[in-house]
Enzyme design. Sequence first.
Site, short mmCIF file in Angstrom:
data_model
loop_
_atom_site.label_atom_id
_atom_site.label_comp_id
_atom_site.label_asym_id
_atom_site.label_seq_id
_atom_site.Cartn_x
_atom_site.Cartn_y
_atom_site.Cartn_z
N HIS A 17 7.54 -4.23 -5.91
CA HIS A 17 9.61 -4.08 -6.39
C HIS A 17 9.68 -3.47 -7.22
O HIS A 17 10.81 -2.67 -6.64
CB HIS A 17 9.94 -5.58 -6.95
CG HIS A 17 10.04 -6.36 -6.26
ND1 HIS A 17 9.11 -7.75 -6.38
CD2 HIS A 17 9.57 -6.99 -5.34
CE1 HIS A 17 8.65 -9.07 -5.79
NE2 HIS A 17 9.45 -7.81 -4.63
N LYS A 41 12.83 -21.20 -0.02
CA LYS A 41 11.32 -21.22 -0.58
C LYS A 41 11.11 -21.92 -1.32
O LYS A 41 11.81 -22.70 -2.84
CB LYS A 41 11.54 -19.53 -1.16
CG LYS A 41 11.18 -18.70 -0.21
CD LYS A 41 11.01 -17.17 -1.01
CE LYS A 41 10.49 -15.42 -0.09
NZ LYS A 41 10.60 -15.10 -0.18
N ARG A 91 7.20 -4.35 3.69
CA ARG A 91 5.52 -2.64 3.05
C ARG A 91 4.35 -3.26 4.85
O ARG A 91 3.36 -2.27 4.90
CB ARG A 91 4.99 -4.86 2.56
CG ARG A 91 5.63 -4.40 1.40
CD ARG A 91 5.83 -6.29 0.88
NE ARG A 91 5.59 -6.76 1.52
CZ ARG A 91 6.34 -8.27 1.48
NH1 ARG A 91 5.54 -9.18 -0.03
NH2 ARG A 91 6.52 -9.20 2.17
N SER A 129 4.46 -11.48 -4.08
CA SER A 129 4.54 -12.66 -5.32
C SER A 129 3.88 -13.37 -4.79
O SER A 129 3.25 -13.41 -5.81
CB SER A 129 6.23 -12.68 -5.46
OG SER A 129 7.67 -11.53 -5.30
O1 PNS Z 1 12.53 -11.81 -2.00
P1 PNS Z 1 13.12 -12.69 -0.58
O2 PNS Z 1 12.52 -13.97 -0.38
O3 PNS Z 1 12.53 -11.54 1.01
O4 PNS Z 1 14.52 -12.29 -0.26
C1 PNS Z 1 15.25 -12.77 0.58
C2 PNS Z 1 17.02 -13.48 -0.29
C3 PNS Z 1 16.54 -13.68 -1.60
C4 PNS Z 1 16.88 -11.70 -0.21
C5 PNS Z 1 17.70 -13.95 1.23
O5 PNS Z 1 16.97 -15.19 1.33
C6 PNS Z 1 19.38 -13.36 0.60
O6 PNS Z 1 20.01 -13.16 0.87
N1 PNS Z 1 19.81 -14.94 0.37
C7 PNS Z 1 20.95 -15.10 0.05
C8 PNS Z 1 21.63 -16.18 1.15
C9 PNS Z 1 21.67 -15.18 2.00
O7 PNS Z 1 22.81 -14.29 1.94
N2 PNS Z 1 21.16 -15.48 3.58
C10 PNS Z 1 22.06 -15.03 4.32
C11 PNS Z 1 21.05 -13.71 4.32
S1 PNS Z 1 20.20 -13.94 5.45
#
Ligand code: PNS
Length: 175
Positions: A17, A41, A91, A129
Amino acid sequence: MKTAIYPGSFDPVTNGHLDIIKRAATMFDKLIVVVLINPFKNYSFTIPERVKLLSTVTENIRNVEIDSYDGLLADYFKDRPEIDVIVKGLRATSDFEYEFQMAHTNKDLNPRAETVFIPASATTTFISSSMVKQVAMFGGDLSNYVPAEIHGEISAKLTAEFAEKKRLADIKRNQ
Ligand code: PNS
């Protein structure tokens, strides 16, 4: 003035990150790193803990701001009209399908929300992570995976979480 947002779970922030943050911070005038929630998650760190870890590792990058939001990324984007673009790290090809789907969903929810992808550096492309959490839970060496100034906090939290998991598993086994 160009402003980008780098969203993620950051549970916890890793060298991968940080590599994306440092590179994106040179491409935009301002980079907002925002901790968001993926409801599917299970997180080890609370949002304030994740924000604190991110603040610690970015304190010397002058154009980076850390924030958190309990909602849709597309809505956060709407609330802050100064944001121009979403930045995500890629990645491997395994990330691509999920990231592509998220980019399209965000654009569908908010047509202004464009996503640009930055390829992970060769040295950090394997870091995640969840891998960091496993290494920390078993007391392994984190030095190649997370910045040194947050090793202590990450190890303490995850060894405690692992001990609690083992305690609960023992109780279940003896029932
Ligand atoms: O690091 P990650 O877990 O891949 O991040 C994913 C994250 C948290 C960015 C994504 O789940 C997100 O944007 N969550 C907020 C809710 C949202 O907007 N979901 C719709 C996008 S498909």
